[in-house]
Design a protein around this motif. Structure first.
Motif, PDB file in Angstrom:
ATOM      1  N   ASP A 166     100.553  76.850  51.605  1.00  0.00           N
ATOM      2  CA  ASP A 166     101.587  75.923  51.179  1.00  0.00           C
ATOM      3  C   ASP A 166     101.306  74.530  51.742  1.00  0.00           C
ATOM      4  O   ASP A 166     100.598  74.377  52.737  1.00  0.00           O
ATOM      5  CB  ASP A 166     102.951  76.428  51.659  1.00  0.00           C
ATOM      6  N   ASN A 578      97.236  86.309  48.055  1.00  0.00           N
ATOM      7  CA  ASN A 578      98.444  87.115  47.866  1.00  0.00           C
ATOM      8  C   ASN A 578      99.232  87.117  49.164  1.00  0.00           C
ATOM      9  O   ASN A 578      98.640  87.184  50.252  1.00  0.00           O
ATOM     10  CB  ASN A 578      98.089  88.553  47.479  1.00  0.00           C
ATOM     11  N   ARG A 579     100.555  87.052  49.039  1.00  0.00           N
ATOM     12  CA  ARG A 579     101.398  87.090  50.233  1.00  0.00           C
ATOM     13  C   ARG A 579     102.795  87.589  49.888  1.00  0.00           C
ATOM     14  O   ARG A 579     103.283  87.391  48.768  1.00  0.00           O
ATOM     15  CB  ARG A 579     101.486  85.713  50.886  1.00  0.00           C
ATOM     16  N   TYR A 581     106.381  86.737  50.852  1.00  0.00           N
ATOM     17  CA  TYR A 581     107.039  85.589  51.475  1.00  0.00           C
ATOM     18  C   TYR A 581     108.299  85.252  50.685  1.00  0.00           C
ATOM     19  O   TYR A 581     108.533  85.744  49.571  1.00  0.00           O
ATOM     20  CB  TYR A 581     106.091  84.394  51.528  1.00  0.00           C
ATOM     21  N   TYR A 584     110.378  87.256  47.711  1.00  0.00           N
ATOM     22  CA  TYR A 584     109.601  88.280  47.017  1.00  0.00           C
ATOM     23  C   TYR A 584     109.499  89.549  47.868  1.00  0.00           C
ATOM     24  O   TYR A 584     109.215  89.493  49.064  1.00  0.00           O
ATOM     25  CB  TYR A 584     108.214  87.741  46.669  1.00  0.00           C
ATOM     26  N   GLN A 589     100.825  86.569  43.992  1.00  0.00           N
ATOM     27  CA  GLN A 589     100.041  85.335  44.004  1.00  0.00           C
ATOM     28  C   GLN A 589     101.010  84.161  44.045  1.00  0.00           C
ATOM     29  O   GLN A 589     101.848  84.008  43.151  1.00  0.00           O
ATOM     30  CB  GLN A 589      99.163  85.242  42.759  1.00  0.00           C
ATOM     31  N   PRO A 590     100.945  83.307  45.068  1.00  0.00           N
ATOM     32  CA  PRO A 590     101.916  82.202  45.177  1.00  0.00           C
ATOM     33  C   PRO A 590     101.832  81.252  43.991  1.00  0.00           C
ATOM     34  O   PRO A 590     100.787  81.105  43.356  1.00  0.00           O
ATOM     35  CB  PRO A 590     101.506  81.499  46.476  1.00  0.00           C
ATOM     36  N   ASP A 591     102.952  80.582  43.719  1.00  0.00           N
ATOM     37  CA  ASP A 591     103.001  79.676  42.572  1.00  0.00           C
ATOM     38  C   ASP A 591     102.335  78.333  42.861  1.00  0.00           C
ATOM     39  O   ASP A 591     102.371  77.424  42.029  1.00  0.00           O
ATOM     40  CB  ASP A 591     104.449  79.447  42.131  1.00  0.00           C
TER      41      ASP A 591
END
Length: 719
Positions: A166, A578-579, A581, A584, A589-591
């Motif tokens: 992030d 992948n996380r 967080y 979720y 897969q983060p955006d």
């Protein structure tokens, strides 16, 4: 006359007999006892000497007598001096061994995770001039770094995202001091920018992982910006731009310099000419005032001061899915101040000292559809370091840091407030071991504590590099990194602990004659990430329970030699991230982490037109998002992001620069996700609206005029 001439010849011959020549001979070897050809051997203060041959041997004659100093000198080796007694006879010097000299010019450097740009480095990745002339960056520091390996372009955000992390995981430092709230405040899908101008800095250090123990509180990346030293001359710089204007005035002499800069920007006139998809009630506006001062101290030190204050705002209508009217009115007002001072000095004894303190203050006044919120964030950072070179083979840097972090947010109408304050302390040490000119090892340790979190932690880090060929270097880096959660979460739960990350990086770097090739593979692990119930606008039950990983590789190639008057670089990054967080329940897969990222930047100078033409193209394969009309989390993906940008820089006179740029020339419709209604409609579906670019294209035109006694001075001198 003939007898007199004969007498002079006889006299000189007798003088030569009185001062007989001494014949010096010997041999020079390297540290491996191999002959060392090309060593300069001479008597200090004279022209008498010779160079060693292929066998490392030397021989020469001299008329000097008595005690003399014989010097042995060769680039890449430490010079040595030997006292000799000359008596007119043959003098054989004992075999001498020259030791290698270790410095930045002839030793290998660690490149794993690191990219440096400055006048002092052989490998230049991005200079300030590169930043302002990268078409897609529009003069923004982070915009230019988004064309480098390991980064991801998130077009509706504008911040720096690195290797599946992030934007909050990137630490930004100026002269080694942490900058709080380095990006401008924004809302409503309007991308932000960094607050500081590129012409403040002489160089940058951008790490995509595995960085020094000196830097902490960042899981993914450290971006260190180094301010300029003394200014070169007195000059004034006037800028007139399509979005505003400004003036900078510099006073300088050999001992001190001072630059004061003021800028105004207002997008209202621009928005009136260029059609936008934003529904502005008031287009963005702002003003800033900046001071940068440098002073040489009496004993060779350098003292710097940097101060900046700014204010601005915007007001726009944000459409809502399933709502027919203009939607929600969002009003943003921001005031920001940053100040720092630092001092550094290098001593002949080998010690180098640094001390500095910085202060950041950010205040946001937000109104979301009638809900008034006030957020105040303050960060104080004090830092001291001491470096010492024990020898050419060993150097150490030790340091201590203190942070004070205060944060509050309030509902002003309801007179409700929540806040926290935290003291943090750190100690770090880092040792560089130059084992040979081909092999260097760096080991570091960072210790930290947080009073609010009631937590102590230890971060070991290590990296090494080995020169596998004349132009190629192989590097490896590994380490552990900690970062306290974002302020917006810590204010909800003061007991939140550090999030953690482990880095493992393998790097290959090739450099030769204006060409740079860099390939890097990496693996990152994440632990104790923030999770909560509900949604990001109203998180509940905030805790440290998340985990994840990011892995992949990236390549970078830059060439400034092959094509005449052309500089270009190509970057490709692959990230598998992948996380678990935020809200979720499983790993997703983060955006903000597209898998494939590609960028191309080309700059071509046309001498007879006094112009530089620029092109940049960015691509990623799209961002994930959750469609509530389908089962699962992060179950959908946007189309690819593409942005072709062009620029033109024209110098009709030495003190006049005209620069123009346009982004997204092809008008590609970039979508970054979708906003869904909070409740389903009568058909049981959640209505949605795309989150795209409010400005399909952005045009910039700037005129930069310099006033100085030196008629060749211009804004390029500041870069």
């Amino acid at each position: 006359m003939k007898p007199i001439f004969s007498f002079l010849i006889l006299f000189l011959w007798i003088q030569n007999l009185g001062f007989a020549q001494t014949n010096l001979l010997g041999k020079v070897l390297d540290g491996k006892n191999q002959p060392l050809p090309g060593v300069n051997v001479f008597l200090k203060g004279t022209f008498d000497g010779a160079s060693t041959d292929q066998g490392g041997s030397f021989q020469f004659e001299t008329a000097e007598t008595g005690a003399q100093i014989l010097v042995f000198s060769m680039m890449g080796f430490k010079s040595q001096e030997v006292v000799v007694e000359l008596s007119g006879k043959t003098l054989e010097i004992p075999t001498l061994i020259l030791k290698e000299e270790f410095n930045e010019l002839n030793t290998v450097t660690i490149s794993a995770g690191a990219m440096e740009a400055s006048d002092e480095k052989k490998s230049v990745i991005l200079r300030p001039l590169d930043i302002v002339t990268t078409p897609s960056a529009m003069g923004d520091i982070v915009g230019a770094f988004q064309t480098l390996p390991g980064t991801s372009t998130v077009g509706n955000d504008g911040r720096l995202f690195v290797r599946g992390g992030d934007a909050s995981e990137v630490g930004i430092f100026i002269d080694g001091l942490r900058v709080g709230n380095a990006y401008g405040t924004t809302a409503g899908n309007v991308p932000t920018r960094t607050r500081f101008n590129p012409n403040l800095f002489k160089g940058t250090f951008f790490s995509t992982g595995g960085y020094s123990a000196e830097f902490g509180q960042a899981l993914s990346s450290a971006l260190a910006l180094n301010t300029k030293d003394l200014a070169k001359r007195n000059q004034g710089d006037l800028s007139i731009m399509s979005v505003g204007g400004g003036y900078a005035h510099t006073l300088a002499n050999e001992k001190r310099s001072l630059t004061v800069t003021g800028n105004l920007f207002d997008l209202k006139p621009y928005q009136g000419i260029i059609k936008q998809d934003f529904d502005w009630e008031r287009a963005p506006y702002g003003r800033d005032l900046e001071l940068a001062a440098q002073q040489k101290t009496a004993k060779g030190g350098l003292w710097k001061v940097l101060a900046r204050t700014e204010s601005g705002g915007m007001k726009l209508w944000q459409a809502q899915p399933g709502v027919a009217d203009r939607g929600m009115l969002i009003h943003v007002k921001n005031t920001y101040s940053y100040a720092q001072t630092n001092w550094r000095k290098a001593y002949e004894s080998g010690w180098s000292l640094f001390g500095g303190v910085s202060y950041s203050s950010n205040k946001d006044r937000l109104n979301f559809g009638g809900t008034e919120i006030e957020r105040i964030s303050q960060l104080t950072h004090a830092k001291w370091t001491a470096s010492y070179d024990f020898s050419d083979h060993l150097a150490v840097k030790n340091g201590a840091e203190f942070f004070r972090n205060d944060y509050s947010e309030a509902l002003t109408k309801e007179n409700l407030e929540r806040n926290f304050g935290d003291n943090q302390g750190y100690l770090f040490t880092e040792w560089d071991w130059y084992i040979s000119q081909k092999f260097v090892l760096r080991s570091g340790l960072r210790v930290g504590f947080s009073a609010l979190a009631d937590q102590k932690w230890l971060d070991p880090r290590a990296s090494l590099a080995y020169k596998i060929s004349e132009n190629g270097t192989l590097s490896l880096a590994a380490g552990r990194f900690h970062q306290l959660p974002e302020e917006r979460f810590r204010v909800l739960n003061a007991n939140l602990k550090n999030t953690e990350s482990g880095h493992l990086i393998l790097n290959y770097l090739y450099q030769k004659e204006g060409k740079t090739f860099r390939a890097e593979a990496f693996h990152k692990s994440y632990d104790h990430l923030v999770r909560f119930e509900g949604n990001p606008q109203n998180p509940q039950s905030v805790r440290n329970e998340g985990e994840g990983f990011a892995r992949g590789f990236d390549v970078f190639f830059r060439d400034r030699e092959s094509l005449r008057n052309t500089d270009y670089w190509i970057t490709y990054s692959f990230v598998d991230s992948n996380r678990s967080y935020f809200q979720y329940t499983g790993q997703v897969q983060p955006d903000f982490a597209p898998k494939h990222n590609l960028s191309v930047v080309v700059k071509h100078f046309v001498p007879h037109l006094k112009s530089q033409l620029g092109l940049s193209w960015s691509f990623n394969d799209g961002l994930t998002y959750t469609d509530p009309n389908r089962p699962g989390e992060m179950n959908s993906k946007t189309g690819s992001f593409q942005n072709l940008s062009l620029s033109w820089s024209y110098l009709p006179r030495p003190n006049l620069i005209i620069h123009g740029a346009i982004t997204n020339v092809t008008g590609h419709r970039n979508i970054f996700g979708y906003q869904f209604a909070q409740a389903p409609n009568e058909q049981g579906r959640f209505e949605s609206m795309p989150l795209g670019q409010g400005a399909p294209r952005f045009l910039f035109l700037g005129i930069f005029f310099t006033i100085s006694k030196d008629k060749n001075a211009n804004n390029l001198n500041n870069l």
